[in-house]
Design a protein around this motif. Sequence first.
Motif, short mmCIF file in Angstrom:
data_model
loop_
_atom_site.label_atom_id
_atom_site.label_comp_id
_atom_site.label_asym_id
_atom_site.label_seq_id
_atom_site.Cartn_x
_atom_site.Cartn_y
_atom_site.Cartn_z
N SER A 20 0.83 -1.20 0.00
CA SER A 20 0.00 0.00 0.00
C SER A 20 0.87 1.26 0.00
N ARG A 79 2.33 1.78 -3.39
CA ARG A 79 1.29 2.32 -4.27
C ARG A 79 1.13 3.82 -4.04
N GLU A 80 1.13 4.25 -2.77
CA GLU A 80 1.03 5.67 -2.44
C GLU A 80 2.23 6.43 -3.01
N ARG A 139 3.96 5.61 -5.74
CA ARG A 139 3.74 5.72 -7.19
C ARG A 139 2.69 6.78 -7.53
N GLU A 140 1.67 6.90 -6.67
CA GLU A 140 0.59 7.87 -6.91
C GLU A 140 0.99 9.28 -6.51
N GLY A 141 2.12 9.41 -5.83
CA GLY A 141 2.59 10.73 -5.42
C GLY A 141 1.92 11.28 -4.18
N THR A 142 1.26 10.41 -3.40
CA THR A 142 0.58 10.89 -2.19
C THR A 142 1.47 10.86 -0.96
N VAL A 143 2.70 10.35 -1.14
CA VAL A 143 3.68 10.36 -0.04
C VAL A 143 5.03 10.75 -0.65
N ARG A 181 -0.70 3.37 10.74
CA ARG A 181 -1.17 3.36 9.34
C ARG A 181 -2.67 3.07 9.26
N THR A 219 -5.23 5.49 7.44
CA THR A 219 -5.70 5.00 6.14
C THR A 219 -7.08 4.40 6.30
#
Length: 159
Positions: A105, A108-109, A111-115, A153, A157
Amino acid sequence: RVSEAPLPRPGQEALRLCVHHVAVKERLVAAYFVNDVQREIFESLLEEASISDAVDQLQRRGEELAAEVLSRLAVDELDRDYGEADVAAVVSQLLRSAVHDALKSLERELREGTVAPDVANATIRDVKQRLEMLSSAQGDHAERDLREWLVGRSMATPT
């Protein structure tokens, strides 16, 4: 009878121990259970005084599969006596499964640029180091650190 896909083995073993070896519950938290049904069962075991009360509560909430699985676990006796090393192995297996899921997870965050990459990479490195420590003399410390990370987390989340 409610149809079900196979539930993750680490969670099933941990729940079986919770039902038959009550002291195990103290070492577990809901965040260790990656499967929603198993997490519901664990939470109901924490909330209720008895297995039958937990089954009743799950049924009242419409969690038929969880109620059925818990009922089966209650009549399914342990195949042997579990010593501290056996309990530790089950907890470690469940913890590793939850951490693996949380790391996926986090990746993935990333890759999505949310972290932020530096935060994600430092966290991943630290968590993997703690995983390696689980089977060492510092296992209790690593388990405690990983527990804190997973709980943090799970609170941050939505599930």
